[in-house]
Write an enzyme that holds these catalytic residues in place. Structure first.
Site, PDB file in Angstrom:
ATOM      1  N   ASN A  13      12.838  40.710  41.895  1.00 20.93           N
ATOM      2  CA  ASN A  13      12.065  41.049  40.701  1.00 20.93           C
ATOM      3  C   ASN A  13      12.318  42.538  40.457  1.00 20.93           C
ATOM      4  O   ASN A  13      11.770  43.380  41.154  1.00 20.93           O
ATOM      5  CB  ASN A  13      10.570  40.775  40.944  1.00 20.93           C
ATOM      6  CG  ASN A  13       9.700  41.318  39.820  1.00 20.93           C
ATOM      7  OD1 ASN A  13      10.179  41.582  38.709  1.00 20.93           O
ATOM      8  ND2 ASN A  13       8.418  41.493  40.101  1.00 20.93           N
ATOM      9  N   LYS A  15      11.543  44.376  37.994  1.00 22.99           N
ATOM     10  CA  LYS A  15      10.496  45.109  37.253  1.00 22.99           C
ATOM     11  C   LYS A  15      11.148  45.941  36.134  1.00 22.99           C
ATOM     12  O   LYS A  15      12.117  45.494  35.550  1.00 22.99           O
ATOM     13  CB  LYS A  15       9.664  45.966  38.215  1.00 22.99           C
ATOM     14  CG  LYS A  15       9.194  45.142  39.421  1.00 22.99           C
ATOM     15  CD  LYS A  15       8.128  45.778  40.238  1.00 22.99           C
ATOM     16  CE  LYS A  15       7.746  44.839  41.363  1.00 22.99           C
ATOM     17  NZ  LYS A  15       6.611  45.286  42.147  1.00 22.99           N
ATOM     18  N   HIS A  98       2.650  37.836  37.182  1.00 27.81           N
ATOM     19  CA  HIS A  98       2.759  38.865  38.211  1.00 27.81           C
ATOM     20  C   HIS A  98       1.515  39.753  38.184  1.00 27.81           C
ATOM     21  O   HIS A  98       0.957  40.009  37.117  1.00 27.81           O
ATOM     22  CB  HIS A  98       4.019  39.705  37.966  1.00 27.81           C
ATOM     23  CG  HIS A  98       4.322  40.617  39.112  1.00 27.81           C
ATOM     24  ND1 HIS A  98       3.707  41.825  39.258  1.00 27.81           N
ATOM     25  CD2 HIS A  98       5.152  40.464  40.172  1.00 27.81           C
ATOM     26  CE1 HIS A  98       4.160  42.388  40.378  1.00 27.81           C
ATOM     27  NE2 HIS A  98       5.032  41.589  40.942  1.00 27.81           N
ATOM     28  N   GLU A 100       1.142  42.817  38.321  1.00 24.92           N
ATOM     29  CA  GLU A 100       1.250  43.990  37.427  1.00 24.92           C
ATOM     30  C   GLU A 100       0.937  43.597  35.987  1.00 24.92           C
ATOM     31  O   GLU A 100       0.355  44.371  35.232  1.00 24.92           O
ATOM     32  CB  GLU A 100       2.647  44.614  37.554  1.00 24.92           C
ATOM     33  CG  GLU A 100       2.781  45.394  38.860  1.00 24.92           C
ATOM     34  CD  GLU A 100       4.183  45.419  39.437  1.00 24.92           C
ATOM     35  OE1 GLU A 100       5.146  45.164  38.708  1.00 24.92           O
ATOM     36  OE2 GLU A 100       4.295  45.689  40.657  1.00 24.92           O
ATOM     37  N   GLU A 170       1.459  36.675  46.471  1.00 23.12           N
ATOM     38  CA  GLU A 170       1.693  38.114  46.551  1.00 23.12           C
ATOM     39  C   GLU A 170       0.358  38.851  46.661  1.00 23.12           C
ATOM     40  O   GLU A 170      -0.308  39.093  45.651  1.00 23.12           O
ATOM     41  CB  GLU A 170       2.409  38.606  45.294  1.00 23.12           C
ATOM     42  CG  GLU A 170       3.770  37.999  45.097  1.00 23.12           C
ATOM     43  CD  GLU A 170       4.707  38.928  44.336  1.00 23.12           C
ATOM     44  OE1 GLU A 170       5.778  39.236  44.866  1.00 23.12           O
ATOM     45  OE2 GLU A 170       4.351  39.361  43.224  1.00 23.12           O
ATOM     46  N   GLY A 176       4.582  46.799  46.477  1.00 24.42           N
ATOM     47  CA  GLY A 176       5.080  48.142  46.217  1.00 24.42           C
ATOM     48  C   GLY A 176       4.411  49.223  47.054  1.00 24.42           C
ATOM     49  O   GLY A 176       4.565  50.407  46.792  1.00 24.42           O
TER      50      GLY A 176
HETATM   51  P1  PGA Z   1       7.701  44.794  46.318  1.00 20.62           P
HETATM   52  O1  PGA Z   1       7.324  43.951  45.026  1.00 20.62           O
HETATM   53  O2  PGA Z   1       8.676  43.975  47.104  1.00 20.62           O
HETATM   54  O3  PGA Z   1       8.280  46.063  45.793  1.00 20.62           O
HETATM   55  O4  PGA Z   1       6.405  45.002  47.082  1.00 20.62           O
HETATM   56  C1  PGA Z   1       7.140  42.563  45.109  1.00 20.62           C
HETATM   57  C2  PGA Z   1       6.781  42.038  43.757  1.00 20.62           C
HETATM   58  O5  PGA Z   1       6.081  42.728  43.014  1.00 20.62           O
HETATM   59  O6  PGA Z   1       7.188  40.913  43.380  1.00 20.62           O
END
Ligand code: PGA
Length: 255
Positions: A13, A15, A98, A100, A170, A176
């Site tokens: 992903n 982003k 997601h 976010e 998640e 992140g």
């Molecule tokens: P990350 O993100 O691996 O940077 O923690 C995972 C995600 O948001 O799908």
């Protein structure tokens, strides 16, 4: 992973990272590194990168996904992209819900459900994200919340469509942040998701469902996470922006 029952899927992903030119370069670098994968390999990229990514992944085992999809087929929704537009652009997967998007863009369990239905209707494979915040975990709501989010996301999904659904557990506190869930926490969370699917669709359907873990999965911890019965793959943010790290995770899922 339990490959006897279900498919392992590693999805990046990206982003809001990589321009179209950078996307081509990164996929060209990844192609030879993941060509012998014994799992499905997906890269979910920004909308604007899709044509370049599809072209760069042509004739390889890398499939391209989007990071969001609108739930209406067309109309006055400025700035949005429909499922059919994605299909015609060569997209096969799409991340839905997601954290976010839930946090910054007003995504709700209801819109996550509508997006999931629209994606399935168009023939896309939605990667539906669920996960608890740290506060919810500390209050003891993890199981309740994961089951609720899972069932809400899958409302009105037809039993025969479920084989095209992937769910990614998640934990919001692990995304992140560099703080990964322990392998046991990941296994437990994924297990709650599977249990919710069993309640809604039956044991057999739940057994066949790919449930990914996501949240700071990286080249160093992937093997331990993926060794767990309920962890059928990963949704990878940061580590999917580095070809070698992503390839190491794909390799771990190919065992
Ligand atoms: P990350 O993100 O691996 O940077 O923690 C995972 C995600 O948001 O799908």
């Amino acid at each position: 992973m339990n490959k006897a029952y279900r498919k392992a899927v590693i999805a990046g992903n990206w982003k809001m990272n990589k321009t179209p030119r950078e996307a081509s370069a990164l996929i060209s670098e990844m192609r030879p590194l993941v060509q012998n994968a014994d799992c499905d390999v997906v890269l979910c990229v920004p909308f604007i990168d899709i044509p370049a990514a599809v072209e760069a992944a042509k004739d390889s085992n890398i499939k391209i996904g989007a990071e969001n999809v609108h739930f209406k087929a067309s109309g006055a929704y400025t700035g949005e992209v429909s499922a059919q537009m994605l299909v015609e652009s060569g997209v096969e997967y799409v991340v839905v819900g997601h954290s976010e998007r839930r946090t910054y863009f007003g995504e709700t369990d209801q819109t996550v459900n509508l997006r999931t239905l629209a994606a399935l209707e168009a023939g896309l494979k939605p990667i539906v994200c669920v996960g608890e915040t740290l506060e919810q975990r500390e209050l003891g709501y993890t199981e309740t919340l994961l089951k609720y989010q899972t069932k809400m996301a899958l409302t009105n999904v037809k039993p025969e469509q479920l084989k095209n659904v992937i769910i990614a557990y998640e934990p919001v506190w692990a995304i992140g942040t560099g703080v990964t869930a322990t392998a046991d926490q990941a296994d437990e969370g994924n297990g709650f998701v599977r249990a919710a699917v069993a309640e809604a669709f039956g044991e057999e359907a739940a057994k066949a469902l790919t449930v990914q873990y996501g949240g700071s999965m990286n080249a160093g911890n992937a093997a331990e996470l993926l060794a767990k019965e309920n962890v059928d793959g990963g949704l990878i943010g940061g580590a999917s922006l580095k070809a070698a790290d992503f390839a190491t995770i794909v390799e771990a899922a190919s065992k």
